[in-house]
Write a protein that holds these residues in place. Structure first.
Motif, PDB file in Angstrom:
ATOM      1  N   SER A 515       0.781  -1.212  -0.037  1.00 15.23           N
ATOM      2  CA  SER A 515      -0.106   0.005  -0.118  1.00 15.23           C
ATOM      3  C   SER A 515       0.903   1.257  -0.078  1.00 15.23           C
ATOM      4  O   SER A 515       1.884   1.454   1.080  1.00 15.23           O
ATOM      5  CB  SER A 515      -0.944   0.007   1.186  1.00 15.23           C
ATOM      6  OG  SER A 515      -1.410   1.196   1.465  1.00 15.23           O
ATOM      7  N   GLY A 524      -5.197  -0.214   6.140  1.00 13.70           N
ATOM      8  CA  GLY A 524      -5.075  -1.018   5.217  1.00 13.70           C
ATOM      9  C   GLY A 524      -4.731  -2.407   5.426  1.00 13.70           C
ATOM     10  O   GLY A 524      -4.486  -2.904   6.387  1.00 13.70           O
ATOM     11  N   ASN A 529       0.945  -3.052   5.757  1.00 15.02           N
ATOM     12  CA  ASN A 529       0.213  -2.455   6.806  1.00 15.02           C
ATOM     13  C   ASN A 529       0.345  -3.439   7.732  1.00 15.02           C
ATOM     14  O   ASN A 529       0.587  -3.384   9.104  1.00 15.02           O
ATOM     15  CB  ASN A 529      -1.028  -2.308   6.368  1.00 15.02           C
ATOM     16  CG  ASN A 529      -1.379  -0.894   5.466  1.00 15.02           C
ATOM     17  OD1 ASN A 529      -1.508  -1.169   4.320  1.00 15.02           O
ATOM     18  ND2 ASN A 529      -1.391  -0.113   6.177  1.00 15.02           N
TER      19      ASN A 529
END
Length: 597
Positions: A515, A524, A529
């Motif tokens: 991400s 996320g 993440n």
């Protein structure tokens, strides 16, 4: 040779404590997990001792003694669980600190005798959202002998002894009276005082025998970076600077970076950090109106040139604030013992923003970070590097700044904000590894996971400052769990842990993708993440002075708490690929994973 100080208590009487706790002597094979040799001064070398921690994780969780009481808080539940689990009288256990997070609640408790707490006999209990106990760590002890609880020498006498032994001055932080568990099974009564030396940067918490006056042990709040000497060739810095407008994340820093909610500044000082040279008045001021800090670094001039110095102060200010804002989104908040002056009523002690001394005159080719307990500022010192001409400034190498700053994160979250729980050789080594792994996390920009090299700018060497690049390739980086057998220095041990985390990161990103918004949005579901959530969650779950084994288990439990164990097999396979499998023990590799993986 330095003479070892004998770690012996005086004026002792026999007692029986904590039948369920650990008793001496400790297994010599666990010495990395219980000891650390510290050369405090030229005349004083201490082998500090920390009782070995036991650690259990419970997956979906187990009940605690107060599970059926709807009105029971996690503080009381933790105390009751520890007392029952270790068969310890309730009056020997007390709640110290804790907090409720979004994936777990953690509580930290202490062992007592006659109302006096033990400094190094602690426990931590974690609860999931179903109020089940999911993790339990303990270094509670069963002393063979214990000193009388009334001191024979005064605090002032102890301070004088500590100042003389450690070569510094008492910093006026309130002293305390605490028991100290010793390697021989005894427990000494100690006055605990903080000694600092502004000239050398030393900052110790000293444990002075309250009966004999001997300095028995220290907590070293300073985590030092150590670098190998490599061939240096001159190279100009020609790229890397950008002008960023309002880079603060107000969800993490609601006052911005230049205010504590009451006082606003136009210098490199705010609620989270202050950067300066020489003294805290030596900040960098805005270069024009409107909080513009635009200084163009000239690589052909000495780093001490005015514009170059200001560029370094601004860059360090930006990096430390940015890490504060990232970590805040992932759980390193006020109640979780972070670094802020004003905690805005959200818990924690406050008055402890990070202080950063740029181009510190106390050294070269190095950097360090001091982490006292919640409520005292973390302190970073950035030095110049003299391998090139002109010299280069570590404050302009972001991975060095992030590495040092991460020592504050790991020392605060492990053990409940005390700054005392990464003091053994093995735990200190993992501290170095976490710092490298965090620096790497910040520098990824897509789903590729290339080999990672630390600190190429200050050394002007593509090989960087570590023995191997961090890599998923065993031929590029051969380090495994068993490598620790031949290592006895924390930075070398840290390379083993950092490379394992490199492999964990690669596995998670391979499975879940990357991400681009992970630095500002923790919600996320991408691999980067997930990695940072587990990284920070596991720090709070693991016991005081963790080992590779218990830290691994904390990662597995963190995944169970936050993701329902969805990444269990990914994590186990990554750890096992470097020898930290299910049956790994005593620095002997194992590549097995749980059934079903």
């Amino acid at each position: 040779m330095f003479a070892f100080k004998k770690l012996l208590a005086s004026t002792i009487l026999a007692v029986v404590c904590a039948s369920g706790a650990l008793a001496a002597p400790w297994d010599a094979s666990a010495k990395y997990a219980t000891h650390r040799v510290r050369e405090v001064t030229r005349d004083l070398k201490l082998e500090t001792f920390h009782p070995e921690s036991t650690y259990e994780t419970f997956g979906a969780g187990i009940d605690h003694p107060l599970s059926k009481r709807a009105d029971a808080g996690f503080e009381d539940a933790a105390v009751e669980f520890v007392a029952e689990k270790l068969s310890v009288p309730a009056d020997q256990v007390s709640y110290k600190s804790g907090y409720e997070g979004d994936a777990h609640t953690v509580a930290y408790v202490k062992q007592h005798h006659e109302g006096v707490p033990f400094a190094n006999a602690v426990a931590n209990v974690a609860f999931n959202k179903d109020n089940k106990v999911v993790a339990f760590g303990s270094s509670f002890v069963k002393p063979s002998t214990i000193a009388a609880s009334t001191p024979a020498i005064s605090v002032d006498e102890a301070i004088a002894k500590a100042e003389a032994a450690l070569g510094g001055k008492y910093n006026n932080w309130p002293a305390s009276l605490e028991y100290l568990a010793q390697a021989d099974g005894s427990a000494a009564l100690t006055h605990v005082v903080q000694i600092q030396n502004e000239g050398t940067g030393a900052w110790y918490e000293a444990f002075v025998d309250a009966h004999s006056g001997e300095v028995l042990s220290v907590t070293d709040f300073v985590a030092k970076a150590s670098y190998k000497v490599v061939p240096i060739q001159e190279e100009d810095l020609t790229e890397g600077f950008q002008t960023l407008t309002d880079p603060q994340n107000t969800a993490s820093s609601p006052f911005g970076w230049h205010s504590d909610g009451t006082t606003s500044t136009t210098v490199t000082a705010g609620n989270n950090v202050i950067t300066y040279k020489g003294s805290t008045s030596g900040t960098a001021s805005q270069s024009s109106s409107g909080l513009n800090f635009i200084y163009t670094q000239n690589p052909n001039q000495a780093p001490t040139a005015s514009a170059n110095l200001n560029a370094a102060k601004v860059n360090a200010f930006y990096v430390v604030n940015t890490m504060h804002d990232i970590w805040y989104q992932y759980g390193f908040t006020e109640k979780a013992y972070n670094f802020q002056n004003n905690n805005n009523g959200k818990g924690g002690a406050g008055n402890d923003r990070v202080t950063v001394s740029v181009q510190d005159s106390a050294g070269t080719d190095n950097a360090d970070f001091s982490t006292p307990a919640d409520g005292q500022s973390g302190h970073m010192r950035m030095f110049l590097w003299d391998y090139t001409n002109p010299e280069r400034d570590g404050a302009l190498e972001n991975d060095i700044v992030v590495h040092e700053n991460t020592h504050g994160l790991t020392n605060r979250l492990t053990g409940g904000g005390t700054g005392r729980c990464l003091q053994t050789t093995e735990a200190g080594g993992m501290g170095e590894g976490w710092s490298d792994a965090m620096a790497e996390w910040t520098e990824h920009s897509d789903s590729s996971v290339p080999d990672y090299v630390m600190a190429t700018y200050v050394t002007n060497d593509g090989a960087g400052i570590r023995n191997y690049p961090y890599s998923t390739s065993a031929s590029t980086n051969p380090l495994r769990y068993s490598s620790i057998k031949s290592l006895n220095e924390v930075h070398n041990i840290g390379e083993v842990w950092a490379n394992m985390l490199h492999n964990v990161y690669a596995a998670l990103v391979s499975a879940h993708g990357y991400s681009n918004t992970a630095r500002t949005d923790a919600s996320g579901t991408a691999g980067n993440n997930i990695f940072l959530h587990l990284f920070i969650d596991a720090l709070a779950l693991q016991p005081c002075n963790p080992t590779f084994l218990t830290a691994r288990d904390a990662w597995i439990q963190a995944d169970a708490n936050r993701y329902g164990g969805a990444n269990k097999c990914i994590l186990w396979k990554a750890f096992a690929s470097r020898g930290l499998g299910v049956n790994a023990k005593s620095y002997t590799d194992d590549s097995s994973v749980p059934s079903g993986c």
